[in-house]
Scaffold this motif. Structure first.
Motif: not given
Length: 238
Positions: A191-214
């Motif tokens: 995890y320590e080597q990819v934490c920034e990438r993980v955060a970007d992926d999770l943010r992307g999914e959260a944004e897509a979910r929020a857009l769908r709900q909107y």
């Protein structure tokens, strides 16, 4: 069938799905209702107003370290080093003015043929693919994450399937028939080597979910004819 959004007809476009066109019109009307757009605005002004609507009204939750660690643990296969896929493809190119429905129908027909007779893949690639790789029977060589456009990468790496993929892959270039010839597993990254990438992926999914709900909220308040909008539709997904 004509698409109507609150009584406004939405013109059909070859390179845009009916759902996406309807969502665009919903967002345009929302910008008008908020007073952020004039009725006679041009295309550039409409896009700017839609971006303002999304920025102001779509609330994307923040991600924290605990959520990122949990996401990493649930998607270990995504965070590997050295993972390779050897693949071939046949591209049915889509450009401005292309009759998309007809191209897709041709691609679907060939996909069905090749699923039944996979030994014909290289021959069909040489005769039909709009990619230079067609001369090589569709051969793409070894591919790793980040070496292709995101839509193509997802189809290759988010599955363990081998052989001809069961569905067409749609990218900005057109429709692809894809066969996976071999997979080389990668080395798991901590995890320590990819934490920034993980955060970007999770943010992307959260944004897509929020857009769908909107979009669902807007669609629930609108009168729609000729199109159905569900949780799979967002302003950024075709």
């Amino acid at each position: 069938m004509t698409i109507l959004v609150n009584g406004i007809a939405v013109p059909a476009q070859d390179d845009v799905s009916p759902q996406l066109a309807a969502v665009h019109e919903l967002l345009r009307q929302r910008a008008l209702a908020l007073g952020w757009l004039e009725p006679d605005a041009g295309a550039a002004q409409i896009e700017q107003a839609i971006e303002r609507v999304l920025s102001a009204e779509v609330q994307v939750p923040a991600v924290d370290d605990m959520a990122c660690r949990r996401y990493h643990a649930q998607h270990l296969a995504r965070y590997q080093s050295g993972e390779l896929v050897f693949a071939r493809h046949i591209l049915f190119q889509v450009t401005a003015g292309t009759p998309v429905a007809a191209v897709r129908a041709m691609a679907e027909a060939m996909l069905g043929e090749l699923r039944a007779q996979p030994e014909l893949f290289a021959e069909r690639a040489r005769s039909h693919s709009n990619c230079p790789s067609g001369a090589l029977g569709g051969e793409l060589g070894q591919l790793q994450r980040g070496s292709t456009v995101p839509e193509f990468e997802q189809a290759l790496f988010e599955s363990s399937a081998a052989g001809i993929l069961p569905a067409l892959v749609r990218t900005r270039f057109g429709f692809h028939i894809v066969t996976v010839e071999r997979r080389v597993p990668g080395q798991q990254l901590p995890y320590e080597q990819v934490c920034e990438r993980v955060a970007d992926d999770l943010r992307g999914e959260a944004e897509a979910r929020a857009l769908r709900q909107y979009v669902q909220v807007l669609a629930g308040q609108a009168e729609l004819q000729g199109v159905e909008l569900d949780a799979a539709v967002s302003p950024l997904v075709q």
